[in-house]
Design an enzyme around this catalytic site. Structure first.
Site, PDB file in Angstrom:
ATOM      1  N   ASP A 152       0.777  -1.249   0.000  1.00 16.36           N
ATOM      2  CA  ASP A 152       0.000   0.000   0.000  1.00 16.36           C
ATOM      3  C   ASP A 152       0.811   1.304   0.000  1.00 16.36           C
ATOM      4  OD1 ASP A 152      -1.370  -2.200   0.957  1.00 16.36           O
ATOM      5  OD2 ASP A 152      -2.134  -1.208   2.731  1.00 16.36           O
TER       6      ASP A 152
HETATM    7  N1  DQQ Z   1      -2.202  -3.642   3.984  1.00 20.48           N
HETATM    8  C1  DQQ Z   1      -3.628  -3.768   4.015  1.00 20.48           C
HETATM    9  C2  DQQ Z   1      -4.015  -2.784   5.061  1.00 20.48           C
HETATM   10  C3  DQQ Z   1      -2.945  -2.917   6.075  1.00 20.48           C
HETATM   11  C4  DQQ Z   1      -1.728  -3.133   5.225  1.00 20.48           C
HETATM   12  C5  DQQ Z   1      -4.250  -3.511   2.671  1.00 20.48           C
HETATM   13  C6  DQQ Z   1      -0.751  -4.095   5.809  1.00 20.48           C
HETATM   14  O1  DQQ Z   1      -5.293  -3.013   5.603  1.00 20.48           O
HETATM   15  O2  DQQ Z   1      -2.808  -1.770   6.877  1.00 20.48           O
HETATM   16  O3  DQQ Z   1      -3.479  -4.022   1.626  1.00 20.48           O
HETATM   17  O4  DQQ Z   1       0.357  -4.257   4.965  1.00 20.48           O
END
Ligand code: DQQ
Length: 508
Positions: free
Chosen positions: A58
């Site tokens: 992300d």
């Molecule tokens: N990736 C998720 C999120 C979290 C993060 C979404 C953890 O919900 O915070 O891809 O790597």
């Protein structure tokens, strides 16, 4: 790009550690070998942001600050698979050319984020850049666990860190979480990924969450100072998608990565769940958001979106382009994950979300080749076109009421990608390879396609309203040719070679 030493490369990318995790017998057991391999891996994009090595996911807290764009993102410094989440950091003068910076925020041993620094945002608190993110740690009791996906059981807390250097390289964490547990009385399917904004004299936070069997939800909080938070109510609640499974993100009972902002005369909510990013536009009364229109942001490999305002005040969206190949493959490759190109968002008069690649991407264009004119002329010009180095931007305009297929093929005839449009296939008019999407614009409007080809990534935009990000793991021999099923339905085609953003594929 500022050149960095080999030693700095290894430290920044965590490559020494990555090398030790490569499968036995891999040729790249030496970090220098691995660097060379990554720099020449033909599947690594050349003009999308990505770390020099290892796993990314992300985008987190993108912000324009003191004349530079800063992008933080989920990063595993020790392997090219998900785990041990840190906030990596890159900065750029233009959202295109990136300089990799040292890791910005790492888990603190025995701290609230000891098992991972998860996603979040960065806001300016007066003059102070402030990161608000989710820290994860083992729960003290089963009742404390807010993340249970069938593989992990964690407690999630919202944490805060500030930066006092102009380059946002160093961050100081508050000693205690700012929100330690979900609101009393709520049993949630998740509690993470804060999105914070200023509203009047207070701060607001939208937090990703949901309720088992009932659907995802966004929790709304307020604060006078970013430290003390009061839960208000659900900003919006979804409905059960009728799916069963152990991971609430897969069933739609947990909404990750909310992004909430005003756009035109309405508000837009973006959420990630069930493998896709969904948008809703509608009305926000300061407590509740009521959606009037909704859709899918991208039908392909695109997740965990996060937006920001650019230097001109435009709303720019970023997303994570995940891998679509087996984990063993990206583990062996030594890298995984790509950042999307920046996309500028707007709403049309009816509240439909529109999206175009930010104009800044155009600075990478080389000399344009165009195809226009009579059918015979167009055929001749098309025959002569080549995409070299798997790095190009292609614009195609064609008739909206007739089927149309465009193929990218190697000289030997091997197919790399096929983009097909058929107005008769209602609901999935557009296809790239095996990924389908709907094109909802009126059939009186020409079909405009924009393709960004970058090694194993193709981002496709259709008529501002539809996008598909596709992953392709084949390396064609030589240049690509463009072939079109029925040249009489082609109105115009433009092709630009795109320059890589770094001298090798290390994006630094
Ligand atoms: N990736 C998720 C999120 C979290 C993060 C979404 C953890 O919900 O915070 O891809 O790597």
């Amino acid at each position: 790009m500022t050149p960095i030493s080999r030693r700095a490369f290894l430290i920044r990318s965590g490559m020494a550690a990555a090398a030790t995790m490569l499968p036995a017998g891999s040729r790249a057991s030496d970090p220098t070998d691995l660097r060379t391999r990554l720099a020449h891996d033909p599947l690594r994009p050349q003009y999308h942001l990505m770390p020099a090595a290892n796993w990314m996911n992300d985008p987190n807290g993108p912000i324009f600050y003191k004349g530079r764009y800063h992008m933080f993102f989920q990063y595993n410094p020790n392997a090219s698979v998900w785990g041990d989440m840190h906030w990596a950091h890159s900065s750029s003068p233009d959202m295109i050319h990136w300089q990799q910076q040292p890791v910005a925020i790492a888990p603190t041993p025995n701290g609230w984020d000891r098992d991972g620094v998860f996603s979040g945002c960065v806001v300016l608190d007066g003059a102070t850049p402030t990161a608000i993110y989710t820290g994860v740690l083992p729960p003290d009791t089963p009742a404390d666990a807010t993340l249970k996906d069938g593989q992990h059981t964690w407690r999630e807390m919202q944490c805060l860190a500030t930066s006092h250097d102009a380059d946002l390289r160093t961050w100081q964490k508050l000693p205690a979480p700012i929100i330690a547990r979900p609101p009393a009385g709520l049993t949630v399917t998740g509690f993470r990924d804060p999105c914070v904004w200023r509203e009047g004299n207070e701060w607001r936070m939208a937090l990703g969450s949901g309720f088992a069997g009932k659907g995802g939800a966004i929790l709304l909080y307020s604060s006078p100072d970013l430290r003390q938070w009061t839960y208000l109510n659900p900003l919006v609640e979804g409905h059960s998608a009728g799916q069963t499974g152990t991971n609430p993100v897969d069933t739609g009972d947990m909404w990750e990565c909310p992004d909430f902002f005003p756009l035109g005369d309405r508000h837009v909510l973006l959420i990630s769940t069930m493998g896709k990013v969904f948008w809703r536009s509608g009305h926000y009364d300061g407590k509740h958001f009521t959606a009037a229109k909704e859709g899918v942001v991208d039908y392909g490999a695109y997740y965990a979106e996060r937006s920001m305002l650019d230097r001109d005040g435009k709303r720019v969206l970023w997303g994570w382009i995940p891998e679509r190949r087996p984990e063993a493959k990206h583990r062996a490759a030594g890298w995984a994950g790509v950042m999307s190109l920046p996309r500028v968002l707007s709403l049309d008069a009816g509240g439909q979300l529109e999206m175009v690649a930010a104009a800044t991407v155009q600075m990478l264009r080389g000399k344009r080749s165009s195809v226009r004119g009579s059918e015979a002329d167009a055929k001749k010009k098309l025959d002569a076109l080549r995409i070299h180095n798997l790095a190009a931007e292609l614009h195609v305009e064609c008739a909206p009421d007739r089927p149309f297929t465009l193929e990218l093929k190697s000289d030997s005839g091997a197919r790399f990608a096929e983009v097909a449009y058929d107005p008769a296939v209602t609901g999935s008019e557009l296809r790239i390879n095996n990924t389908r999407a709907t094109v909802t614009t009126p059939r009186t409007e020409a079909l405009h396609l924009q393709l960004f080809v970058d090694a194993s990534v193709i981002e496709v935009f259709a008529n501002r309203t539809t996008s598909i990000t596709e992953r392709i793991y084949t390396t064609p021999q030589g240049a690509l040719r463009i072939s079109i099923s029925d040249v009489s339905s082609l109105r115009a085609l433009d092709l630009w070679p795109i320059s890589p953003i770094s001298k090798d594929r290390l994006t630094s």
